[in-house]
Design a protein around this motif. Structure first.
Motif: not given
Ligand code: DC
Length: 335
Positions: A253, A115, A251, A117, A236, A334-335
């Motif tokens: 996150d 993941s 873009d 981010f 990340s 936001k998650i």
């Protein structure tokens, strides 16, 4: 047990290529995850079926990975998959959030296992973005990329080489002939120019304004932005700068824009420099910060500005801890 994944590619099925690429991949995995060899329990490689000349496991052994079990396997064919690719799973006995490493065009195949981010923190000098980014990155156990350091290194090189910082062509030429590297040692960013660690020298006051000037040149920005994207797409990270949310990673996150009054920002820089033993005049420093703001806000390409979708945080009356807690809360929402 935690698994760190990674992959790299080689130019040809050649023993030396395999040795070099394997050692490079393991070195990056170790340094980006703050690993020492004793913490690695096992390493499993899988290579595409076009690699025959040497086993990456043997290469790892030769690179000094001796205390762990090593395996090499062959990967099943994947339609449209990369050729000449070595993948790795490093099993680690340490409680970390893994940073997976993909080099030389290798791609993550299973998005579900990783993941990546990115957190973009932009703002003017002294807004606290660098300190906040560092703490946030530590909290999430991800990388902190201080993009200002890259412009500062470029400026330092120009100043030391006697190159006019306003001469775009000369600066580009200089950058072509210098090796700018960002390395992480125990999670801390080090900036290297031709192998020399300049992390401290780029913080000297006379470099700040010069960094702002070299950053005006479009070709310098394109070069730096490309390097920053390359890092951010692989792992990340929290990136702090002026144009991360607007230009480098539109873009991203999570996007934040930190600011504070010029007085507060100048006072922070003043205290910081004083603590490092630099003699500075407060009024001079404030003038320099305001002048730098002007230059960063008004340049033609990727100026300092608030991205439409960024959260604006005025840190004038906040402690660093309060800012970090606020950003984390916003991210959580936001998650
Ligand atoms: O954040 P800093 O003070 O280390 O940055 C030094 C200068 O580099 C800053 O005045 C403008 C430039 N810079 C930039 O143009 N874009 C970035 N992403 C980071 C820094």
């Amino acid at each position: 047990m935690v698994v760190v994944r990674g992959a790299t590619t080689i130019a040809a099925d050649d023993k030396d290529e395999i040795k070099y690429a394997t050692a490079e991949l393991l070195k990056q995995i170790s340094s980006c995850n703050g690993l020492i060899k004793d913490e690695i329990v096992s390493i499993v490689f899988s290579s595409t079926s076009d690699i025959h000349s040497y086993y990456p496991a043997k290469a790892a052994r030769e690179a000094g990975y001796e205390g762990c079990s090593l395996f090499s396997t062959m990967e099943p064919e994947i339609e449209g998959g990369l050729r000449l690719c070595i993948r790795v799973m490093v099993f680690v006995e340490k409680n970390i959030v893994p940073r997976h490493i993909y080099l030389r065009g290798a791609k993550i195949l299973r998005k579900d296992l990783t993941s990546v981010f990115n957190v973009a923190i932009d703002g003017p000098a002294g807004s606290g973005k660098s300190t906040v980014a560092k703490l946030l990155a530590k909290d999430y156990n991800i990388l902190h990329l201080d993009t200002g350091a890259m412009y500062r290194a470029c400026a330092l090189k120009a100043l030391e080489s006697g190159v006019d910082i306003n001469d775009e062509a000369a600066i580009v030429d200089l950058m072509r002939n210098v090796k700018l590297d960002i390395q992480y040692i125990d999670g801390v960013q080090h900036t290297l120019l031709d192998g020399e660690d300049v992390s401290e020298r780029i913080r000297e006051p006379h470099v700040s304004m010069a960094a702002s000037t070299v950053s005006k040149h479009p070709s310098v920005r394109m070069h730096m932005a490309e390097k920053q994207r390359e890092i951010a797409h692989k792992m990340s990270c929290v990136l702090d700068g002026r144009d991360i949310g607007t230009f480098v990673l539109p873009d991203a996150d999570f996007k934040f824009y930190l600011t504070a009054t010029p007085d507060v920002r100048a006072k922070r820089r003043y205290d910081e420099l004083l603590a490092k033993g630099h003699k500075v005049d407060f009024e001079e420093l404030k003038k320099e910060i305001v002048c730098r703001d002007e230059q960063d806000i008004n340049r033609k390409i990727a100026p300092l500005k608030l991205a439409e979708d960024a959260t604006l945080v005025d840190t004038s009356d906040m402690t660093i801890e309060e800012v970090v807690a606020f950003l984390k809360r916003k991210m959580q929402e936001k998650i």
